[in-house]
Design a protein around this motif. Structure first.
Motif, PDB file in Angstrom:
ATOM      1  N   VAL A 138     -24.461   7.973 -17.206  1.00  0.00           N
ATOM      2  CA  VAL A 138     -24.712   9.251 -16.538  1.00  0.00           C
ATOM      3  C   VAL A 138     -23.400  10.026 -16.637  1.00  0.00           C
ATOM      4  O   VAL A 138     -22.498   9.842 -15.843  1.00  0.00           O
ATOM      5  N   PRO A 139     -23.301  10.880 -17.664  1.00  0.00           N
ATOM      6  CA  PRO A 139     -22.033  11.573 -17.906  1.00  0.00           C
ATOM      7  C   PRO A 139     -21.785  12.698 -16.910  1.00  0.00           C
ATOM      8  O   PRO A 139     -22.709  13.189 -16.261  1.00  0.00           O
ATOM      9  N   ASN A 140     -20.523  13.095 -16.813  1.00  0.00           N
ATOM     10  CA  ASN A 140     -20.132  14.243 -15.987  1.00  0.00           C
ATOM     11  C   ASN A 140     -20.617  14.127 -14.557  1.00  0.00           C
ATOM     12  O   ASN A 140     -21.111  15.091 -13.976  1.00  0.00           O
ATOM     13  N   SER A 141     -20.527  12.934 -14.009  1.00  0.00           N
ATOM     14  CA  SER A 141     -20.984  12.728 -12.639  1.00  0.00           C
ATOM     15  C   SER A 141     -19.962  11.879 -11.893  1.00  0.00           C
ATOM     16  O   SER A 141     -20.067  10.655 -11.871  1.00  0.00           O
ATOM     17  N   PRO A 142     -18.970  12.519 -11.277  1.00  0.00           N
ATOM     18  CA  PRO A 142     -17.958  11.750 -10.561  1.00  0.00           C
ATOM     19  C   PRO A 142     -18.500  11.065  -9.306  1.00  0.00           C
ATOM     20  O   PRO A 142     -17.909  10.123  -8.810  1.00  0.00           O
ATOM     21  N   ASP A 143     -19.644  11.532  -8.809  1.00  0.00           N
ATOM     22  CA  ASP A 143     -20.293  10.931  -7.647  1.00  0.00           C
ATOM     23  C   ASP A 143     -21.710  10.525  -8.022  1.00  0.00           C
ATOM     24  O   ASP A 143     -22.280  11.026  -8.986  1.00  0.00           O
ATOM     25  N   PHE A 144     -22.293   9.644  -7.214  1.00  0.00           N
ATOM     26  CA  PHE A 144     -23.672   9.232  -7.451  1.00  0.00           C
ATOM     27  C   PHE A 144     -24.604  10.433  -7.318  1.00  0.00           C
ATOM     28  O   PHE A 144     -24.492  11.222  -6.382  1.00  0.00           O
ATOM     29  N   SER A 145     -25.529  10.566  -8.262  1.00  0.00           N
ATOM     30  CA  SER A 145     -26.547  11.613  -8.219  1.00  0.00           C
ATOM     31  C   SER A 145     -27.843  11.040  -8.780  1.00  0.00           C
ATOM     32  O   SER A 145     -27.927  10.757  -9.976  1.00  0.00           O
ATOM     33  N   ILE A 150     -28.510   2.819 -10.500  1.00  0.00           N
ATOM     34  CA  ILE A 150     -27.759   2.017  -9.541  1.00  0.00           C
ATOM     35  C   ILE A 150     -26.295   2.394  -9.674  1.00  0.00           C
ATOM     36  O   ILE A 150     -25.812   2.660 -10.757  1.00  0.00           O
ATOM     37  N   ALA A 151     -25.605   2.446  -8.599  1.00  0.00           N
ATOM     38  CA  ALA A 151     -24.186   2.786  -8.622  1.00  0.00           C
ATOM     39  C   ALA A 151     -23.426   1.767  -7.787  1.00  0.00           C
ATOM     40  O   ALA A 151     -23.610   1.676  -6.582  1.00  0.00           O
ATOM     41  N   GLY A 152     -22.608   0.963  -8.456  1.00  0.00           N
ATOM     42  CA  GLY A 152     -21.746   0.018  -7.763  1.00  0.00           C
ATOM     43  C   GLY A 152     -22.469  -1.098  -7.042  1.00  0.00           C
ATOM     44  O   GLY A 152     -21.926  -1.667  -6.103  1.00  0.00           O
ATOM     45  N   GLU A 153     -23.666  -1.435  -7.444  1.00  0.00           N
ATOM     46  CA  GLU A 153     -24.452  -2.471  -6.759  1.00  0.00           C
ATOM     47  C   GLU A 153     -24.940  -3.530  -7.743  1.00  0.00           C
ATOM     48  O   GLU A 153     -26.112  -3.903  -7.742  1.00  0.00           O
ATOM     49  N   ASP A 154     -24.051  -4.043  -8.568  1.00  0.00           N
ATOM     50  CA  ASP A 154     -24.464  -4.993  -9.605  1.00  0.00           C
ATOM     51  C   ASP A 154     -25.012  -6.297  -9.036  1.00  0.00           C
ATOM     52  O   ASP A 154     -25.843  -6.939  -9.664  1.00  0.00           O
ATOM     53  N   ASP A 155     -24.580  -6.691  -7.839  1.00  0.00           N
ATOM     54  CA  ASP A 155     -25.130  -7.902  -7.234  1.00  0.00           C
ATOM     55  C   ASP A 155     -26.611  -7.701  -6.898  1.00  0.00           C
ATOM     56  O   ASP A 155     -27.436  -8.582  -7.133  1.00  0.00           O
ATOM     57  N   THR A 171     -29.033   2.801 -15.212  1.00  0.00           N
ATOM     58  CA  THR A 171     -28.032   3.861 -15.243  1.00  0.00           C
ATOM     59  C   THR A 171     -26.672   3.318 -14.837  1.00  0.00           C
ATOM     60  O   THR A 171     -26.555   2.427 -13.997  1.00  0.00           O
ATOM     61  N   ARG A 172     -25.649   3.861 -15.488  1.00  0.00           N
ATOM     62  CA  ARG A 172     -24.258   3.523 -15.185  1.00  0.00           C
ATOM     63  C   ARG A 172     -23.483   4.824 -15.034  1.00  0.00           C
ATOM     64  O   ARG A 172     -23.544   5.696 -15.897  1.00  0.00           O
ATOM     65  N   PHE A 173     -22.761   4.936 -13.955  1.00  0.00           N
ATOM     66  CA  PHE A 173     -21.927   6.113 -13.706  1.00  0.00           C
ATOM     67  C   PHE A 173     -20.511   5.827 -14.190  1.00  0.00           C
ATOM     68  O   PHE A 173     -20.112   4.656 -14.292  1.00  0.00           O
ATOM     69  N   PRO A 174     -19.736   6.870 -14.487  1.00  0.00           N
ATOM     70  CA  PRO A 174     -18.379   6.656 -15.016  1.00  0.00           C
ATOM     71  C   PRO A 174     -17.496   5.776 -14.133  1.00  0.00           C
ATOM     72  O   PRO A 174     -16.610   5.096 -14.625  1.00  0.00           O
ATOM     73  N   PHE A 175     -17.769   5.744 -12.823  1.00  0.00           N
ATOM     74  CA  PHE A 175     -16.934   4.942 -11.926  1.00  0.00           C
ATOM     75  C   PHE A 175     -17.403   3.498 -11.808  1.00  0.00           C
ATOM     76  O   PHE A 175     -16.742   2.687 -11.181  1.00  0.00           O
ATOM     77  N   ASP A 176     -18.544   3.159 -12.400  1.00  0.00           N
ATOM     78  CA  ASP A 176     -19.052   1.790 -12.321  1.00  0.00           C
ATOM     79  C   ASP A 176     -18.202   0.848 -13.159  1.00  0.00           C
ATOM     80  O   ASP A 176     -17.718   1.197 -14.225  1.00  0.00           O
ATOM     81  N   GLU A 177     -18.041  -0.359 -12.666  1.00  0.00           N
ATOM     82  CA  GLU A 177     -17.377  -1.429 -13.395  1.00  0.00           C
ATOM     83  C   GLU A 177     -18.374  -2.566 -13.557  1.00  0.00           C
ATOM     84  O   GLU A 177     -19.108  -2.852 -12.610  1.00  0.00           O
ATOM     85  N   PRO A 178     -18.442  -3.211 -14.698  1.00  0.00           N
ATOM     86  CA  PRO A 178     -17.633  -2.948 -15.881  1.00  0.00           C
ATOM     87  C   PRO A 178     -18.026  -1.621 -16.537  1.00  0.00           C
ATOM     88  O   PRO A 178     -19.162  -1.181 -16.453  1.00  0.00           O
ATOM     89  N   ALA A 179     -17.055  -1.017 -17.190  1.00  0.00           N
ATOM     90  CA  ALA A 179     -17.203   0.319 -17.755  1.00  0.00           C
ATOM     91  C   ALA A 179     -17.799   0.264 -19.155  1.00  0.00           C
ATOM     92  O   ALA A 179     -17.741  -0.757 -19.840  1.00  0.00           O
TER      93      ALA A 179
END
Length: 132
Positions: A77-84, A1-6, A38-46
């Motif tokens: 999910v390291p080294n992934s500036p975008d969702f993959s 999941i990327a940016g969809e904590d709700d 999964t958590r991407f580097p841009f996800d908050e909380p970090a």
């Protein structure tokens, strides 16, 4: 999941209900469950923040995964500036136990997990398992 904590919270709440129903129907057998998220580097909380640990504990309580053998685990999910999705799947696979009878089910938070799904997920991948 990327940016969809709700969405993740709603999914976990429904999953908790299904896990409780599933466990009540297996005659006391203990099945350990690890919910890998999964958590991407841009996800908050970090990663590495108190906020992420609070969020993990909240999800564990909502899902009923509070036993010592059950856990909610955030997987970076390291080294992934975008969702993959492919990178997320690879990160989850690396985090999965290997060779101990574990099964990995990749599930999007948009899906509803029922106790019937859990029964089939437990029976299907193992030799001699049957669909319920």
């Amino acid at each position: 999941i990327a940016g969809e904590d709700d969405k993740l919270e709603r999914f976990v709440e429904k999953l908790g209900y299904s896990l409780k129903k599933f466990r009540s129907g297996i005659f006391g057998a203990k099945i350990s469950v690890r919910l890998l998220v999964t958590r991407f580097p841009f996800d908050e909380p970090a990663f590495g923040t108190d906020e992420l640990e609070k969020f993990r504990k909240k999800l564990a309580k909502m899902s009923g995964l509070t036993d010592i053998a059950d856990r909610v685990v955030f997987v970076e999910v390291p080294n992934s500036p975008d969702f993959s999705r492919a990178k997320a799947v690879n990160a989850l696979h690396r985090e999965t136990y290997h060779g101990d009878g574990s099964a990995l089910a990749l599930i999007d938070v948009d899906l509803s997990i029922t106790s019937k799904f859990l029964q089939n997920a437990l029976a299907y991948p193992f030799p001699g398992g049957t669909f319920v």
